[in-house]
Design a protein around this motif. Structure first.
Motif, PDB file in Angstrom:
ATOM      1  N   GLY A   1      24.917  33.484  -5.583  1.00 54.04           N
ATOM      2  CA  GLY A   1      25.176  32.524  -6.250  1.00 54.04           C
ATOM      3  C   GLY A   1      26.042  32.480  -7.438  1.00 54.04           C
ATOM      4  O   GLY A   1      26.915  31.544  -7.819  1.00 54.04           O
ATOM      5  N   ALA A   2      24.926  32.357  -8.234  1.00 53.33           N
ATOM      6  CA  ALA A   2      25.578  32.439  -9.732  1.00 53.33           C
ATOM      7  C   ALA A   2      26.281  33.399 -10.401  1.00 53.33           C
ATOM      8  O   ALA A   2      27.343  33.164 -10.883  1.00 53.33           O
ATOM      9  CB  ALA A   2      23.311  33.019 -10.711  1.00 53.33           C
ATOM     10  N   GLU A   3      26.299  34.242  -9.741  1.00 51.44           N
ATOM     11  CA  GLU A   3      27.755  35.494 -10.098  1.00 51.44           C
ATOM     12  C   GLU A   3      28.913  34.746  -9.383  1.00 51.44           C
ATOM     13  O   GLU A   3      30.176  34.662 -10.232  1.00 51.44           O
ATOM     14  CB  GLU A   3      27.145  36.782  -9.266  1.00 51.44           C
ATOM     15  N   GLY A   4      28.881  34.110  -8.156  1.00 49.89           N
ATOM     16  CA  GLY A   4      30.341  33.398  -7.642  1.00 49.89           C
ATOM     17  C   GLY A   4      30.106  32.261  -8.633  1.00 49.89           C
ATOM     18  O   GLY A   4      31.782  31.745  -9.030  1.00 49.89           O
TER      19      GLY A   4
ATOM     20  N   ILE B   1      13.760  33.249 -17.429  1.00 47.14           N
ATOM     21  CA  ILE B   1      14.549  33.983 -17.448  1.00 47.14           C
ATOM     22  C   ILE B   1      16.196  33.458 -17.147  1.00 47.14           C
ATOM     23  O   ILE B   1      16.891  33.416 -17.579  1.00 47.14           O
ATOM     24  CB  ILE B   1      14.641  34.409 -15.254  1.00 47.14           C
ATOM     25  N   LYS B   2      16.005  32.028 -17.405  1.00 53.04           N
ATOM     26  CA  LYS B   2      16.502  30.620 -17.382  1.00 53.04           C
ATOM     27  C   LYS B   2      17.274  31.039 -18.875  1.00 53.04           C
ATOM     28  O   LYS B   2      19.346  31.507 -18.878  1.00 53.04           O
ATOM     29  CB  LYS B   2      16.812  29.641 -16.885  1.00 53.04           C
ATOM     30  N   VAL B   3      16.639  31.571 -19.622  1.00 49.39           N
ATOM     31  CA  VAL B   3      17.476  31.968 -21.215  1.00 49.39           C
ATOM     32  C   VAL B   3      18.050  32.856 -21.557  1.00 49.39           C
ATOM     33  O   VAL B   3      19.081  33.505 -21.690  1.00 49.39           O
ATOM     34  CB  VAL B   3      16.061  31.796 -22.129  1.00 49.39           C
ATOM     35  N   LEU B   4      17.212  34.222 -20.724  1.00 48.74           N
ATOM     36  CA  LEU B   4      17.544  35.906 -20.641  1.00 48.74           C
ATOM     37  C   LEU B   4      18.877  36.236 -20.145  1.00 48.74           C
ATOM     38  O   LEU B   4      19.772  36.443 -20.616  1.00 48.74           O
ATOM     39  CB  LEU B   4      16.362  36.669 -19.497  1.00 48.74           C
ATOM     40  N   ILE B   5      19.126  34.732 -19.212  1.00 47.49           N
ATOM     41  CA  ILE B   5      20.434  35.096 -18.968  1.00 47.49           C
ATOM     42  C   ILE B   5      21.520  34.818 -18.866  1.00 47.49           C
ATOM     43  O   ILE B   5      22.942  34.953 -19.634  1.00 47.49           O
ATOM     44  CB  ILE B   5      20.189  34.517 -17.056  1.00 47.49           C
ATOM     45  N   GLU B   6      21.182  33.486 -19.747  1.00 45.68           N
ATOM     46  CA  GLU B   6      22.680  32.663 -20.615  1.00 45.68           C
ATOM     47  C   GLU B   6      22.838  33.963 -22.082  1.00 45.68           C
ATOM     48  O   GLU B   6      23.677  33.991 -21.749  1.00 45.68           O
ATOM     49  CB  GLU B   6      21.579  32.078 -21.249  1.00 45.68           C
ATOM     50  N   ARG B   7      21.612  34.574 -22.207  1.00 45.85           N
ATOM     51  CA  ARG B   7      22.077  35.760 -23.583  1.00 45.85           C
ATOM     52  C   ARG B   7      22.535  36.817 -23.054  1.00 45.85           C
ATOM     53  O   ARG B   7      23.549  36.552 -23.379  1.00 45.85           O
ATOM     54  CB  ARG B   7      21.309  35.364 -23.825  1.00 45.85           C
TER      55      ARG B   7
ATOM     56  N   LYS C   1      36.549  32.282 -13.055  1.00 43.64           N
ATOM     57  CA  LYS C   1      36.483  31.254 -14.140  1.00 43.64           C
ATOM     58  C   LYS C   1      36.748  31.895 -15.589  1.00 43.64           C
ATOM     59  O   LYS C   1      36.309  32.546 -15.912  1.00 43.64           O
ATOM     60  CB  LYS C   1      35.210  30.792 -14.151  1.00 43.64           C
ATOM     61  N   HIS C   2      37.223  31.237 -16.692  1.00 41.95           N
ATOM     62  CA  HIS C   2      36.741  31.492 -17.997  1.00 41.95           C
ATOM     63  C   HIS C   2      35.366  31.310 -18.756  1.00 41.95           C
ATOM     64  O   HIS C   2      34.643  30.289 -18.170  1.00 41.95           O
ATOM     65  CB  HIS C   2      37.921  30.335 -18.766  1.00 41.95           C
ATOM     66  N   LEU C   3      35.379  32.179 -18.809  1.00 35.18           N
ATOM     67  CA  LEU C   3      33.790  32.653 -19.657  1.00 35.18           C
ATOM     68  C   LEU C   3      33.488  31.704 -20.475  1.00 35.18           C
ATOM     69  O   LEU C   3      33.855  31.804 -21.775  1.00 35.18           O
ATOM     70  CB  LEU C   3      33.220  33.295 -20.154  1.00 35.18           C
TER      71      LEU C   3
ATOM     72  N   VAL D   1      25.115  28.675 -19.083  1.00 35.95           N
ATOM     73  CA  VAL D   1      23.550  27.634 -18.017  1.00 35.95           C
ATOM     74  C   VAL D   1      23.594  27.286 -16.790  1.00 35.95           C
ATOM     75  O   VAL D   1      22.533  27.579 -16.621  1.00 35.95           O
ATOM     76  CB  VAL D   1      24.059  26.144 -19.058  1.00 35.95           C
ATOM     77  N   GLU D   2      25.437  26.835 -16.539  1.00 31.30           N
ATOM     78  CA  GLU D   2      24.945  26.797 -15.110  1.00 31.30           C
ATOM     79  C   GLU D   2      24.474  27.513 -14.076  1.00 31.30           C
ATOM     80  O   GLU D   2      23.366  27.682 -13.560  1.00 31.30           O
ATOM     81  CB  GLU D   2      26.968  26.014 -15.124  1.00 31.30           C
ATOM     82  N   ALA D   3      25.554  29.041 -14.477  1.00 31.20           N
ATOM     83  CA  ALA D   3      24.557  29.649 -13.627  1.00 31.20           C
ATOM     84  C   ALA D   3      23.806  30.745 -13.527  1.00 31.20           C
ATOM     85  O   ALA D   3      22.550  31.094 -12.606  1.00 31.20           O
ATOM     86  CB  ALA D   3      26.213  31.664 -13.813  1.00 31.20           C
ATOM     87  N   ALA D   4      23.068  30.397 -15.197  1.00 33.27           N
ATOM     88  CA  ALA D   4      21.099  30.593 -14.999  1.00 33.27           C
ATOM     89  C   ALA D   4      20.830  29.629 -14.624  1.00 33.27           C
ATOM     90  O   ALA D   4      19.917  29.949 -14.317  1.00 33.27           O
ATOM     91  CB  ALA D   4      21.044  30.499 -17.103  1.00 33.27           C
TER      92      ALA D   4
END
Ligand code: FAD
Ligand code: FES
Ligand code: FES
Lengths: 281, 166
Positions: A224-227, A267-273, A232-234, A240-243
């Motif tokens: 879902g997050a990959e989607g 994990i939210k912070v790690l994914i954002e980073r 999109k432009h990153l 933040v939304e994907a995380a």
């Protein structure tokens, strides 16, 4: 008390013969960093050990633009090998952050996968790289995507007569990042980790992999997050939304390293980073 | 079942019997009377059992003894040559880098493996190489200084280099 038998064949066919004949009784031994502590505290009393360190499965070679890594290759070799740096830097980085240098000298990549620990550090980067695993038996070779290898914690699809011989990393596009959080920088298995790969095309994200470790009984590919990133432009807002989406795709547990509550926040912070790092934001 | 195990300890060929689940630490301490490697955690967490196998520092408590067949194992007993302390031992001694001393054997062997590979490591490289070795007494500062002193003797230029960076 009956004690174990020990085999250290130098030919793959001898190892496969043993596994074909007595697979259910055999414990495959590589670096021993997961197994030996269990022998030391008598938690595990194997019938027979099959040591695979003499089978010539210790290699890293360039293959089809990617890599082929023998399952008995140590994590220290992976962390310091030039080919891995060039073709799979995210794997080199994850290997370099695992355990500590003396553990890395003995721990193998095959053992890290076959153990199927929730907290294992090799699966997230290998999933992000679309790696494949070669399982070999007397019946022949079976090549499976790494995403199909893990069934649940400490359980894989490997059959009793099969040996994990090689990890294949295809030539894949994109930039990558690996971020992990542990209670100590060295030594400790991680509380949570994530490997990310983003493929940019004309300023937009053409493809993405977001794989969380220690966040469920097997590594979690956050589709879902990959989607959310795709097409999109990153931006850091999108990260933040994907995380936030990814957190919902994870099923962490409480254990002696952290609570599920804490893992979700970390994990939210790690994914954002990781997304920011991979896309140079 | 016990199996014959032949390997080299501190330059001496040895032959002994080992159970498949016995660790190298078990064999060294309990059968070969090589007691410098210490039994700390037996789970890879402390580094007190560190020995050098074929040039690499490894936790002997996690190493299945039979897998070192044919290998060369070095422990603190093998550091002294001609009755002389190894430079690392001398610096550890002179700088009081051991308090209770339980971690010291492992520290010495991890440091030796590092310096054999990289004779003039930076402070960060030393810290990384020693990160698997815990010291309950907290002698870390002296341990770092002792290793830097030995490294510095081997390469003065690099030693100044690391001092500047601090
Ligand atoms: C102090 C310490 C810190 C650690 N820190 C980390 C960390 O930060 N991150 C991390 O991921 N792990 C960590 N670990 C766990 C462990 O070191 C790794 O999982 C390691 O990669 C296991 O590899 P090994 O070769 O030592 O496995 P072994 O103990 O030899 O084997 C592990 C399991 O895999 C099976 N196996 C091994 N090779 C094969 C094969 N080729 N085919 C089929 N089955 C096989 C064995 O039968 C066994 O069940 C740590 C361990 C310790 C002791
Ligand atoms: S006794 Fe081996 S690492 Fe602690
Ligand atoms: S000197 Fe006591 S543990 Fe290090």
């Amino acid at each position: 008390m009956p004690t174990a038998e020990y085999f250290a064949p130098t030919e793959l066919r001898d190892a496969l013969r043993l596994l074909a004949e007595r697979g259910n009784q055999i414990t495959i031994l590589a670096g021993g960093t997961d197994l030996v502590p269990q022998f030391n505290c008598r938690e595990l009393r194997p019938h027979a050990l099959l040591y695979i360190g003499k089978l010539g499965l210790n290699y890293i070679i360039a293959k089809n633009g990617g890599l082929a890594v023998g399952s008995a290759t140590s994590l220290e070799e992976i962390a310091t090998n030039r080919l891995v740096f060039e073709r799979a830097p995210v794997l080199a980085q994850a290997a370099a952050e695992m355990g500590n240098p003396t553990i890395r000298n003995v721990a193998t990549i095959g053992g890290n996968l076959a153990t199927a620990s929730r907290a294992a550090d090799m699966p997230p980067p290998l999933l992000a790289l679309d790696a494949e695993l070669s399982l070999v038996s007397e019946r022949g070779e079976r090549v499976i995507p790494i995403g199909e290898f893990f069934k649940r914690a400490h359980k894989t699809v490997r059959l009793a007569d099969e040996l994990l011989t090689e990890i294949r990393i295809p030539s894949v596009k994109g930039q990558t990042a690996f971020v992990r959080h542990g209670r100590r920088k060295v030594f400790s298995c991680c509380v949570a980790s994530v490997a990310v790969r983003v493929v940019m095309d004309g300023g937009k994200c053409a493809d993405a992999r977001i794989v969380a470790g220690s966040m469920a009984s097997t590594p979690v590919r956050c589709l879902g997050a990959e989607g959310i990133l795709q097409g999109k432009h990153l931006t850091s807002e999108l990260a933040v939304e994907a995380a936030a989406q990814a957190v919902g795709e994870c099923k962490p547990i409480d254990d002696d390293r952290a609570t599920a509550w804490y893992r979700r926040r970390v994990i939210k912070v790690l994914i954002e980073r990781a997304i920011n790092r991979a896309s140079d934001l | 079942m016990k199996y014959v195990l032949s390997f080299t300890v501190n330059g001496q060929p040895v032959e002994t019997l080992a159970e498949p689940t016995a660790s190298l630490l078990d064999i060294l301490r309990d059968q070969l009377d090589v007691t410098s490697p210490k039994r700390g955690c037996e789970s890879g967490d402390c580094g007190a059992c560190t020995v050098v196998v074929d040039g690499r520092a490894v936790p002997s408590c996690l190493t299945t003894a039979l897998t070192v067949a044919g290998s060369e194992v070095t422990t603190v007993e093998g550091l002294m040559g001609d009755g002389q302390l190894h430079p690392l031992q001398r610096e550890f001694y002179e700088r009081c880098a051991a308090q209770c001393g339980f971690c010291t054997s492992g520290m010495l062997m991890a440091a030796k493996a590092l310096l054999d590979r990289n004779p003039s490591p930076t402070r960060a490289e030393i810290a990384l190489a020693m990160s698997g070795n815990l010291c309950r007494c907290g002698a870390y500062v002296q341990v770092m200084e002792a290793i830097e002193a030995v490294a510095g003797r081997k390469c003065e230029v690099k030693a100044e280099d690391t001092r500047e960076r601090e």
